[in-house]
Write a protein that holds these residues in place. Structure first.
Motif, PDB file in Angstrom:
ATOM      1  N   SER A   3      -0.993   1.995  -6.643  1.00 31.17           N
ATOM      2  CA  SER A   3      -1.123   1.489  -8.144  1.00 31.17           C
ATOM      3  C   SER A   3      -2.559   0.857  -8.385  1.00 31.17           C
ATOM      4  N   GLY A   4      -2.943   0.550  -9.698  1.00 34.53           N
ATOM      5  CA  GLY A   4      -4.132  -0.126 -10.279  1.00 34.53           C
ATOM      6  C   GLY A   4      -5.380   1.034 -10.426  1.00 34.53           C
ATOM      7  N   PHE A  29      -6.916  -8.920 -11.397  1.00 38.08           N
ATOM      8  CA  PHE A  29      -7.110  -7.608 -12.027  1.00 38.08           C
ATOM      9  C   PHE A  29      -6.446  -6.431 -11.233  1.00 38.08           C
ATOM     10  N   PRO A  30      -5.809  -5.621 -11.583  1.00 33.69           N
ATOM     11  CA  PRO A  30      -5.184  -4.586 -10.724  1.00 33.69           C
ATOM     12  C   PRO A  30      -6.378  -3.560 -10.226  1.00 33.69           C
ATOM     13  N   VAL A  31      -7.058  -3.720  -9.174  1.00 37.73           N
ATOM     14  CA  VAL A  31      -8.313  -3.106  -8.772  1.00 37.73           C
ATOM     15  C   VAL A  31      -7.579  -2.070  -7.568  1.00 37.73           C
TER      16      VAL A  31
END
Ligand code: A2P
Length: 335
Positions: A3-4, A29-31
């Protein structure tokens, strides 16, 4: 599937780029994958993200394959060259430069004020000028409550608004001054240490600087008041971080000091700090490192029945640049 998002930071070695990396970490933040870019001078150097060293790469089209969001803070000329390449590679560009801000096809967004504007993007979303962001934050609740008629704004802008070279010049000048040596400006046109420079960006034929025109035009675009009269003066001051702005705001309906305090206190992203009896008011050294803009010194304008004077301070590397850019990306991710 992992994910991300695949995220790029262009200008990752600079003042705003470095702060962007910190804000991405802080806001989780979804990195999924991070690619960092800077000038050829920095290729091979590393920057730190979540405790890992990330190698700085050269900007070239193939390097953006798979990137979903790119934060750009490498300057206007670079943005004009790189943004179309990055968009063609399939990413959305959140650009911190002046390159696209006044382009009618490009949204200019402060998420607390005009989040709806991102919906119209065509691959690029612009982040406003740092002084403009700090100024418009308190103007928005006043406009919603009493409709703005005119704004007079005088800025006191930190050296780091001019990037890492500005920061280093102020540091070196201050050290030279303290040692009793000659102060030789290297980045600014004049001595900034223990001085004020009423000149940021190029002068136009009308005597206004580029920075002052940004404050006029961007304020109108963000607040969606195309004919709002704005009278700006922008000044570089010997402060490392945080821009401060003395604002006079005239409204169609009178807003009392008490009501303005309530409005500022309730607005997201603003912190009210207005206790004159205790000598408490916003100052750069107190606001540095904060994401909120701090407002104080709220007074009725004694020369006008429907105007207020106030003082607002914001960390221009955070809310004035990186935090605002990451908030824009959060809006884009949320859809
Ligand atoms: P570099 O460190 O290699 O010069 P600041 O605003 O603090 O001065 O930072 C500007 C940022 O933009 C830095 O990361 C700088 O990299 C980067 N930069 C400058 N010129 C270019 C370029 N031509 N291509 C990519 N990045 C650039």
């Amino acid at each position: 599937m992992a994910s991300g998002l695949c995220v790029a930071v262009v200008g990752a070695t600079g003042a705003a780029g470095q702060t962007t990396l910190r804000i991405l970490e802080e806001r989780k933040f979804p990195v999924r994958d991070l690619r960092c870019f800077a000038s050829e001078r920095s290729v091979g150097k590393t920057v730190t993200f979540q405790g890992d060293a990330v190698r700085v790469q050269k900007v070239e089209p193939e390097a953006f394959r798979g990137v979903e969001i790119a934060f750009c803070s490498a300057g206007s000329a670079q943005a004009k060259e790189y943004a179309p390449i990055i968009v063609r590679a399939g990413a959305i560009v959140v650009d911190k430069s002046n390159a696209f801000r006044m382009d009618p096809k490009v949204p200019l967004v402060v998420p607390e004020i005009n989040p709806h504007a991102v919906r119209g993007h065509q691959g690029i979303v612009a982040c406003p000028n740092c002084t403009t962001i700090v100024t418009v934050m308190p103007l928005k609740p006043l406009h919603d409550a009493g409709r703005l008629r005119r704004v007079v704004a005088t800025s006191f802008q930190a050296a780091s608004g001019a990037g890492v070279n500005g920061l280093e010049d102020l540091r070196q000048q201050s050290l030279a001054w303290a040692r009793g040596e000659a102060v030789v400006p290297r980045h600014f046109q004049h001595q900034l240490a223990f001085n004020l420079i009423p000149h940021i960006d190029k002068f136009g034929s009308d005597g206004y600087t580029g920075e002052e025109m940004k404050l006029i035009n961007e304020t109108r675009k963000i607040l969606e008041i195309p004919d709002l009269p704005v009278a700006p003066t922008t000044v570089r001051v010997p402060v490392f971080t945080c821009h401060s702005v003395a604002v006079n705001a005239e409204t169609e309906e009178k807003i009392s000091v008490t009501r303005a305090r309530e409005l500022f206190a309730a607005f997201p992203g603003l912190t009210l700090w207005d206790e004159p009896a205790l000598n408490r008011y916003p100052m750069p050294i107190v606001v540095e490192g904060q994401d909120d803009c701090y407002v104080g010194r709220i007074r009725e304008d004694l020369s006008h029945p429907r105007a207020l004077n106030f003082w607002v301070v914001g960390d221009q590397l955070r809310k004035g640049a990186a935090t605002n850019a990451v908030q824009i990306a959060e809006l884009l991710v949320r859809g």
